[in-house]
Design a protein around this motif. Structure first.
Motif, PDB file in Angstrom:
ATOM      1  N   GLY A  19       0.820  -1.216   0.000  1.00 38.33           N
ATOM      2  CA  GLY A  19       0.000   0.000   0.000  1.00 38.33           C
ATOM      3  C   GLY A  19       0.847   1.256   0.000  1.00 38.33           C
ATOM      4  O   GLY A  19       0.585   2.211  -0.744  1.00 38.33           O
ATOM      5  N   VAL A  20       1.884   1.271   0.846  1.00 35.24           N
ATOM      6  CA  VAL A  20       2.806   2.412   0.905  1.00 35.24           C
ATOM      7  C   VAL A  20       3.528   2.547  -0.430  1.00 35.24           C
ATOM      8  O   VAL A  20       3.686   3.645  -0.965  1.00 35.24           O
ATOM      9  CB  VAL A  20       3.807   2.252   2.069  1.00 35.24           C
ATOM     10  N   LEU A  21       3.964   1.425  -0.985  1.00 38.14           N
ATOM     11  CA  LEU A  21       4.665   1.439  -2.266  1.00 38.14           C
ATOM     12  C   LEU A  21       3.772   1.978  -3.376  1.00 38.14           C
ATOM     13  O   LEU A  21       4.204   2.784  -4.203  1.00 38.14           O
ATOM     14  CB  LEU A  21       5.155   0.033  -2.615  1.00 38.14           C
ATOM     15  N   LEU A  22       2.513   1.579  -3.383  1.00 42.50           N
ATOM     16  CA  LEU A  22       1.570   2.056  -4.398  1.00 42.50           C
ATOM     17  C   LEU A  22       1.387   3.569  -4.300  1.00 42.50           C
ATOM     18  O   LEU A  22       1.397   4.275  -5.309  1.00 42.50           O
ATOM     19  CB  LEU A  22       0.231   1.330  -4.240  1.00 42.50           C
ATOM     20  N   ARG A  23       1.261   4.091  -3.086  1.00 42.88           N
ATOM     21  CA  ARG A  23       1.131   5.540  -2.905  1.00 42.88           C
ATOM     22  C   ARG A  23       2.405   6.261  -3.342  1.00 42.88           C
ATOM     23  O   ARG A  23       2.360   7.349  -3.915  1.00 42.88           O
ATOM     24  CB  ARG A  23       0.772   5.868  -1.464  1.00 42.88           C
ATOM     25  N   ALA A  24       3.566   5.650  -3.085  1.00 38.59           N
ATOM     26  CA  ALA A  24       4.850   6.253  -3.489  1.00 38.59           C
ATOM     27  C   ALA A  24       4.961   6.298  -5.008  1.00 38.59           C
ATOM     28  O   ALA A  24       5.409   7.298  -5.575  1.00 38.59           O
ATOM     29  CB  ALA A  24       6.016   5.482  -2.887  1.00 38.59           C
ATOM     30  N   LEU A  25       4.562   5.223  -5.680  1.00 41.02           N
ATOM     31  CA  LEU A  25       4.585   5.199  -7.153  1.00 41.02           C
ATOM     32  C   LEU A  25       3.697   6.306  -7.712  1.00 41.02           C
ATOM     33  O   LEU A  25       4.055   6.985  -8.673  1.00 41.02           O
ATOM     34  CB  LEU A  25       4.121   3.841  -7.678  1.00 41.02           C
ATOM     35  N   ALA A  27       2.862   9.080  -6.088  1.00 40.92           N
ATOM     36  CA  ALA A  27       3.436  10.377  -5.700  1.00 40.92           C
ATOM     37  C   ALA A  27       4.525  10.855  -6.654  1.00 40.92           C
ATOM     38  O   ALA A  27       4.663  12.055  -6.888  1.00 40.92           O
ATOM     39  CB  ALA A  27       3.986  10.304  -4.280  1.00 40.92           C
ATOM     40  N   ILE A  28       5.310   9.939  -7.209  1.00 41.14           N
ATOM     41  CA  ILE A  28       6.384  10.358  -8.119  1.00 41.14           C
ATOM     42  C   ILE A  28       5.887  10.541  -9.550  1.00 41.14           C
ATOM     43  O   ILE A  28       6.654  10.916 -10.431  1.00 41.14           O
ATOM     44  CB  ILE A  28       7.589   9.400  -8.088  1.00 41.14           C
ATOM     45  N   GLY A  29       4.600  10.257  -9.782  1.00 41.95           N
ATOM     46  CA  GLY A  29       4.025  10.476 -11.109  1.00 41.95           C
ATOM     47  C   GLY A  29       4.397   9.424 -12.132  1.00 41.95           C
ATOM     48  O   GLY A  29       4.401   9.700 -13.331  1.00 41.95           O
ATOM     49  N   LEU A  30       4.687   8.221 -11.688  1.00 44.67           N
ATOM     50  CA  LEU A  30       5.104   7.171 -12.614  1.00 44.67           C
ATOM     51  C   LEU A  30       3.999   6.772 -13.584  1.00 44.67           C
ATOM     52  O   LEU A  30       4.276   6.395 -14.714  1.00 44.67           O
ATOM     53  CB  LEU A  30       5.602   5.944 -11.835  1.00 44.67           C
ATOM     54  N   ALA A  31       2.745   6.890 -13.173  1.00 43.94           N
ATOM     55  CA  ALA A  31       1.616   6.477 -14.020  1.00 43.94           C
ATOM     56  C   ALA A  31       1.618   7.178 -15.370  1.00 43.94           C
ATOM     57  O   ALA A  31       1.229   6.594 -16.384  1.00 43.94           O
ATOM     58  CB  ALA A  31       0.292   6.725 -13.303  1.00 43.94           C
ATOM     59  N   ALA A  32       2.076   8.418 -15.409  1.00 43.04           N
ATOM     60  CA  ALA A  32       2.091   9.178 -16.657  1.00 43.04           C
ATOM     61  C   ALA A  32       3.181   8.706 -17.616  1.00 43.04           C
ATOM     62  O   ALA A  32       3.179   9.054 -18.785  1.00 43.04           O
ATOM     63  CB  ALA A  32       2.289  10.664 -16.362  1.00 43.04           C
ATOM     64  N   HIS A  33       4.114   7.880 -17.119  1.00 42.89           N
ATOM     65  CA  HIS A  33       5.264   7.475 -17.919  1.00 42.89           C
ATOM     66  C   HIS A  33       5.301   5.989 -18.263  1.00 42.89           C
ATOM     67  O   HIS A  33       6.226   5.541 -18.926  1.00 42.89           O
ATOM     68  CB  HIS A  33       6.568   7.845 -17.198  1.00 42.89           C
ATOM     69  N   ALA A  73      10.032   8.832  -1.845  1.00 42.54           N
ATOM     70  CA  ALA A  73       8.578   8.877  -1.686  1.00 42.54           C
ATOM     71  C   ALA A  73       8.102   7.737  -0.785  1.00 42.54           C
ATOM     72  O   ALA A  73       7.210   7.923   0.040  1.00 42.54           O
ATOM     73  CB  ALA A  73       7.889   8.805  -3.046  1.00 42.54           C
ATOM     74  N   TYR A  74       8.696   6.562  -0.934  1.00 41.50           N
ATOM     75  CA  TYR A  74       8.330   5.410  -0.101  1.00 41.50           C
ATOM     76  C   TYR A  74       8.658   5.700   1.366  1.00 41.50           C
ATOM     77  O   TYR A  74       7.843   5.477   2.256  1.00 41.50           O
ATOM     78  CB  TYR A  74       9.065   4.156  -0.571  1.00 41.50           C
TER      79      TYR A  74
END
Length: 107
Positions: A19-25, A27-33, A73-74
């Motif tokens: 869960g923490v890792l998912l929020r960190a991913l 937070a860094i905006g990885l989804a857009a890339h 972020a994690y």
């Protein structure tokens, strides 16, 4: 040089909270890339301890920068989650955003 170069950066997430890792991913905006679901990426990192980033313009330096951002972020989210669990307030230092200040809640 091939069209797509894969760089694999090893992350030290041996006891990762998904869960923490998912929020960190997020937070860094990885989804857009990436062209993948962040939950799948988080699950793979937890299972393998590795983050694979593939791209035509990916260099080792850029891959390491993504890994660094993810680690920061994690760590921030892990501290905030633990602090909240034990009733502490977390604030970000105005002069240095990498410093988190903990304060006890008043009851």
């Amino acid at each position: 040089m091939p069209c797509f170069t894969e760089r694999t950066v090893t992350l030290d997430f041996t006891v990762a909270d998904e869960g923490v890792l998912l929020r960190a991913l997020d937070a860094i905006g990885l989804a857009a890339h990436v062209n993948a679901d962040l939950a799948d990426i988080a699950r793979r990192i937890v299972e393998t301890g590795r983050l694979s980033i593939t791209g035509a313009t990916m260099t080792q330096d850029r891959a390491e920068e993504w890994a660094r951002k993810l680690k920061v972020a994690y760590a921030e989210d892990a501290v905030k989650t633990a602090a909240k669990k034990f009733g502490w307030n977390v604030t970000v230092d105005q002069k240095n955003p990498q410093v988190l200040n903990l304060g006890r809640r008043s009851f």
